[in-house]
Design a protein around this motif. Sequence first.
Motif, short mmCIF file in Angstrom:
data_model
loop_
_atom_site.label_atom_id
_atom_site.label_comp_id
_atom_site.label_asym_id
_atom_site.label_seq_id
_atom_site.Cartn_x
_atom_site.Cartn_y
_atom_site.Cartn_z
N THR A 1 0.83 -1.20 0.00
CA THR A 1 0.00 0.00 0.00
C THR A 1 0.87 1.26 0.00
OG1 THR A 1 -1.94 1.01 1.06
CG2 THR A 1 -0.26 0.09 2.53
N ASN B 1 2.73 0.38 -9.89
CA ASN B 1 3.46 -0.04 -8.69
C ASN B 1 4.94 0.32 -8.79
OD1 ASN B 1 4.19 -1.93 -10.62
ND2 ASN B 1 4.02 -3.68 -9.25
N ARG C 1 -12.32 -6.87 -6.49
CA ARG C 1 -10.98 -7.44 -6.46
C ARG C 1 -10.91 -8.65 -7.37
NH1 ARG C 1 -8.58 -4.64 -2.72
NH2 ARG C 1 -6.70 -5.85 -2.75
N GLU D 1 -8.75 -12.45 -7.11
CA GLU D 1 -7.86 -13.25 -6.28
C GLU D 1 -7.16 -14.31 -7.13
OE1 GLU D 1 -9.43 -15.06 -2.78
OE2 GLU D 1 -9.64 -13.13 -1.77
N TRP E 1 3.18 -13.44 -8.38
CA TRP E 1 3.22 -12.00 -8.66
C TRP E 1 3.62 -11.74 -10.11
CZ3 TRP E 1 0.82 -8.29 -6.42
CH2 TRP E 1 0.53 -8.33 -5.05
N LYS F 1 -5.99 -2.59 -12.50
CA LYS F 1 -5.48 -2.58 -11.13
C LYS F 1 -5.52 -1.17 -10.54
CE LYS F 1 -2.25 -6.22 -12.47
NZ LYS F 1 -1.83 -6.01 -13.84
N TYR G 1 -3.73 -0.25 -7.58
CA TYR G 1 -2.48 0.10 -6.88
C TYR G 1 -2.78 0.95 -5.66
CZ TYR G 1 -0.60 -1.56 -11.30
OH TYR G 1 -0.33 -2.30 -12.41
N GLU H 1 -2.99 -3.97 -2.27
CA GLU H 1 -2.96 -5.36 -2.73
C GLU H 1 -2.46 -6.17 -1.55
OE1 GLU H 1 -4.29 -4.52 -5.29
OE2 GLU H 1 -3.23 -2.84 -6.13
N TYR H 2 -2.90 -7.43 -1.45
CA TYR H 2 -2.41 -8.19 -0.30
C TYR H 2 -2.28 -9.68 -0.56
CZ TYR H 2 -7.36 -9.25 0.78
OH TYR H 2 -8.66 -9.67 0.73
N SER I 1 -4.65 -10.99 -3.45
CA SER I 1 -5.84 -10.22 -3.80
C SER I 1 -5.44 -8.86 -4.34
CB SER I 1 -6.74 -10.05 -2.57
OG SER I 1 -7.91 -9.34 -2.90
N ILE I 2 -5.96 -8.54 -5.52
CA ILE I 2 -5.62 -7.31 -6.24
C ILE I 2 -6.87 -6.44 -6.37
CG2 ILE I 2 -4.72 -6.38 -8.43
CD1 ILE I 2 -2.73 -8.13 -6.83
N GLY I 3 -6.77 -5.16 -6.01
CA GLY I 3 -7.89 -4.24 -6.16
C GLY I 3 -8.11 -3.88 -7.61
#
Length: 165
Positions: free
Chosen positions: A71, A80, A112, A114, A129, A140, A142, A145-146, A158-160
């Motif tokens: 983040t 990113n 999101r 996943e 990744w 995305k 940015y 993401e987690y 998980s990508i927003g």
Amino acid sequence: MNDPVAPVQTPAFPMHPSTLAQAITVIGIELRTTNLQAMQTIPPLWQRFSQEGVLAALPQRLNDDVLAVYTHFEHAGSSNSGLYSLVIGAAVPATAPVPDGMVRVVIPASRRVEFAVPSGRFDLVGPAWQTIWAHTELPKTYVAEYEHYRANGDIAISIGLSAGV
């Protein structure tokens, strides 16, 4: 006859859409880094997470899952590249106190996608990744993401996604 130098096959990382209906508050330890530095800076953060017993220092954690949140991107909303924060910790109630040496971040409610990583295969998170970055068609955000490391060994990234797409 077996080929002794057969290439190692990287598994596919199944992708599925999801919706995070409520924001997730995470408390953990933070690192500011870049993708160019990540291979040198992220492993020591994981080592610190383990050595300092970060989960044990969060008595209000909601469960024993570990979240690694990317983040505070320098170019949030567009890429990113540049500096970003990685916070490794656990989900907590929004009002949980932040212990000394830790920070609070929020994964916003959002659309999101996943990507599943084979259970217990921490060595495949990096290749996952690379697969995610190759999905240039995904809108995305940015923002947050987690990586979700469930206590049962399951791993997901998980990508927003932008809401307007």
